[in-house]
Design a protein around this motif. Structure first.
Motif, mmCIF file in Angstrom:
data_model
loop_
_atom_site.group_PDB
_atom_site.id
_atom_site.type_symbol
_atom_site.label_atom_id
_atom_site.label_comp_id
_atom_site.label_asym_id
_atom_site.label_seq_id
_atom_site.Cartn_x
_atom_site.Cartn_y
_atom_site.Cartn_z
ATOM 1 N N HIS A 177 -4.224 -12.507 31.211
ATOM 2 C CA HIS A 177 -4.531 -11.178 30.682
ATOM 3 C C HIS A 177 -4.226 -10.176 31.802
ATOM 4 O O HIS A 177 -3.890 -10.566 32.915
ATOM 5 C CB HIS A 177 -6.019 -11.067 30.314
ATOM 6 C CG HIS A 177 -6.487 -12.085 29.330
ATOM 7 N ND1 HIS A 177 -6.347 -11.943 27.979
ATOM 8 C CD2 HIS A 177 -7.104 -13.282 29.513
ATOM 9 C CE1 HIS A 177 -6.855 -12.995 27.364
ATOM 10 N NE2 HIS A 177 -7.326 -13.825 28.268
ATOM 11 N N CYS A 194 -6.361 -4.618 27.662
ATOM 12 C CA CYS A 194 -5.583 -5.708 28.223
ATOM 13 C C CYS A 194 -4.114 -5.355 28.096
ATOM 14 O O CYS A 194 -3.674 -4.904 27.046
ATOM 15 C CB CYS A 194 -5.884 -6.998 27.476
ATOM 16 S SG CYS A 194 -4.878 -8.383 28.045
ATOM 17 N N GLU A 246 -1.502 -7.541 29.130
ATOM 18 C CA GLU A 246 -0.600 -8.695 29.209
ATOM 19 C C GLU A 246 -0.771 -9.436 27.895
ATOM 20 O O GLU A 246 -1.886 -9.868 27.568
ATOM 21 C CB GLU A 246 -0.986 -9.593 30.386
ATOM 22 C CG GLU A 246 -0.136 -10.833 30.557
ATOM 23 C CD GLU A 246 1.298 -10.506 30.965
ATOM 24 O OE1 GLU A 246 1.473 -9.753 31.940
ATOM 25 O OE2 GLU A 246 2.214 -10.991 30.294
ATOM 26 N N PHE A 247 0.313 -9.580 27.143
ATOM 27 C CA PHE A 247 0.199 -10.175 25.815
ATOM 28 C C PHE A 247 -0.495 -11.536 25.903
ATOM 29 O O PHE A 247 -0.064 -12.421 26.629
ATOM 30 C CB PHE A 247 1.565 -10.325 25.161
ATOM 31 C CG PHE A 247 1.451 -10.925 23.792
ATOM 32 C CD1 PHE A 247 0.858 -10.212 22.762
ATOM 33 C CD2 PHE A 247 1.893 -12.214 23.547
ATOM 34 C CE1 PHE A 247 0.720 -10.774 21.504
ATOM 35 C CE2 PHE A 247 1.763 -12.778 22.291
ATOM 36 C CZ PHE A 247 1.180 -12.056 21.264
ATOM 37 N N CYS A 248 -1.602 -11.690 25.157
ATOM 38 C CA CYS A 248 -2.427 -12.876 25.336
ATOM 39 C C CYS A 248 -2.768 -13.524 24.005
ATOM 40 O O CYS A 248 -3.746 -14.226 23.875
ATOM 41 C CB CYS A 248 -3.709 -12.496 26.082
ATOM 42 S SG CYS A 248 -4.642 -11.222 25.246
ATOM 43 N N HIS A 302 -4.512 -9.628 21.034
ATOM 44 C CA HIS A 302 -4.261 -8.928 22.299
ATOM 45 C C HIS A 302 -4.498 -7.425 22.165
ATOM 46 O O HIS A 302 -5.116 -6.798 23.026
ATOM 47 C CB HIS A 302 -2.832 -9.213 22.756
ATOM 48 C CG HIS A 302 -2.338 -8.289 23.807
ATOM 49 N ND1 HIS A 302 -2.939 -8.196 25.041
ATOM 50 C CD2 HIS A 302 -1.325 -7.386 23.805
ATOM 51 C CE1 HIS A 302 -2.289 -7.290 25.756
ATOM 52 N NE2 HIS A 302 -1.325 -6.775 25.027
ATOM 53 N N MET A 348 -8.138 -6.153 22.511
ATOM 54 C CA MET A 348 -8.869 -6.583 23.703
ATOM 55 C C MET A 348 -8.991 -5.398 24.644
ATOM 56 O O MET A 348 -8.215 -5.231 25.562
ATOM 57 C CB MET A 348 -8.119 -7.751 24.363
ATOM 58 C CG MET A 348 -8.834 -8.326 25.547
ATOM 59 S SD MET A 348 -8.066 -9.851 26.070
ATOM 60 C CE MET A 348 -8.877 -10.067 27.644
HETATM 61 CU CU LIG Z 1 -4.288 -9.427 26.318
#
Ligand SMILES: [Cu+2]
Ligand code: HEC
Length: 389
Positions: free
Chosen positions: A193, A228, A230-232, A236, A239
């Motif tokens: 993340h 967030c 960062e693609f998670c 995502h 988040m």
């Molecule tokens: Cu994320």
């Protein structure tokens, strides 16, 4: 006349006719560009990278602006140069298409110029950026808060007595005192993340198995929004998190409240909700003092599996800060809370079959159950020291 010649004449004679559609298309495209830019900037709403508040964010903003202005100056210069060349050397109706300009190979002066100027600019940007990179990754002299990224919410842990075990575990709202350089220890419990509250600092990845250090500080009380970056996975985009900066007194009061364990409610509806909670919710959620030992052993104060709910109502938001916990008039946002407990994956995409996110209780709890559980949840501390404005 050869075929090429015919073509050239066509192009020259038709130039007035063809210019207009190209112009129209350019206008339309730039309209689209403006629209997309406007829409994408709407999407982030309260997350504002253009209005730095904390020292670290100001430092980054200064660098961004400087390199932005330099890039803009270069861009304008190049655009003007291109325009001058296009106009000055355009084909005129009485030009002989076979009369080519002098053909040359290379031009030392020009090539040295357009190599040396960018080198100077880039070296300048590097020289001012590198010290900032080192400075931003250094530690501050304030307290340390552990930040854990989870699919799809953030958990914050405070070790108040500094004995190595967390005393406060909370989610969504990262509460900090103003004027202190807070050290964040950023981790992840699943995938990568990235922690980003742009008004306080830049982005820092949360990577499983690693501890990343990051600082944030705010000189003024307030709520600062982040997400967030960062693609998670599935949720995502849902988040988010917020930093809540409090005056020292308010912060101390907040800590004092968070340190208190919960107790069994006495009012009938809340007590019934409490019992239902014990049946359905404690396999994942902890409530300090009453529900600490989980049915199937997932949950403990630091399980990180689901948000610790001991002081739920002292937060401003829930479920990865996607929902407000309070309405504008200060009353509890019962509607969203109730719908969340009824069918969480319906409100926020999740993979609850894979231990990612909360399960649905749509088939399990009836309307009275839901009312009672929400009544119980509403007794869990609160209200928050600062409300979103
Ligand atoms: Cu994320
Ligand atoms: C299978 C595990 C699991 C069970 C069982 C479970 N939850 Fe959750 N719950 C979660 C997870 C995971 C989240 C975080 C989801 C998110 O933010 O996307 C969550 C979030 C919440 C939140 C929001 C908390 C916050 O601060 O964001 C509330 C309130 C909540 N659950 C209430 C309940 C209640 C009430 C029950 C029982 C009826 C229950 N949960 C049962 C896993 C569970």
């Amino acid at each position: 006349m050869t075929a090429t010649d015919t073509k050239l004449t066509e192009v020259t004679t038709n130039s007035m006719a063809t210019h207009r559609p190209i112009l129209h298309r350019a206008v339309r495209l730039s309209g689209l560009f403006v629209l997309i830019t406007a829409l994408t900037s709407c999407a982030t709403g309260r997350i504002d990278p253009t209005d730095p508040i904390g020292e670290n964010a100001k430092q980054i903003d200064g660098l961004m602006r400087l390199s932005g202005y330099l890039a803009a100056a270069v861009g304008v210069f190049v655009a003007i140069a291109v325009a001058v060349v296009i106009v000055k050397f355009r084909a005129r109706p009485d030009d002989d298409p076979n009369d080519l300009p002098e053909q040359i190979h290379g031009n030392k002066k020009a090539e040295l110029t357009w190599t040396i100027i960018p080198v100077i600019l880039l070296v300048f940007l590097t020289v001012i950026t590198i010290p900032a990179v080192f400075d931003l990754s250094g530690k501050g002299d304030g307290r340390t808060i552990k930040v854990e990224g989870q699919q799809w919410w953030w958990q914050f842990s405070y070790d108040i007595d500094e004995d190595g075990t967390p005393d406060i575990v909370t989610a969504n709202d990262l509460v900090i005192p103003v004027g202190e350089e807070i050290n964040l220890e950023i981790l992840s419990n699943d995938v990568i993340h990235s922690f980003w509250i742009p008004q306080l600092n830049g982005k820092k990845d949360a990577v499983p198995g690693r501890v990343h250090h990051w600082r944030i500080s705010s000189p003024v009380p307030g709520i600062f929004y982040g997400e967030c970056t960062e693609f998670c996975g599935l949720s995502h985009a849902n988040m988010q998190m917020r930093a809540v900066a409090l005056e020292q007194d308010d912060y101390d009061a907040w800590v004092e409240e968070q340190m208190k364990a919960s107790s069994v409610p006495t009012a009938a509806s809340a007590k019934r909700g409490y019992d239902l909670f014990g049946q359905h919710c404690v396999s994942c959620h902890v409530v300090n003092g009453v529900y600490e030992a989980a049915a199937n052993g997932n949950a403990n104060l630091t399980s990180g599996y689901a948000p610790n709910l001991t002081h739920l109502m002292t937060r401003t938001s829930f479920a990865g800060s996607v929902f407000e916990l309070y309405n504008d008039d200060g009353s509890v946002n019962i509607a969203d809370l109730r719908e969340w407990v009824r069918n969480a994956p319906d409100r926020k995409p999740a993979r609850s079959d894979n231990r990612q996110g909360m399960v649905s209780f749509a088939e399990v709890l009836n309307e009275t159950d839901l009312d009672d559980i929400v009544t119980y949840l509403s007794t869990l501390g609160g209200p928050p020291p600062l409300m979103p404005s």
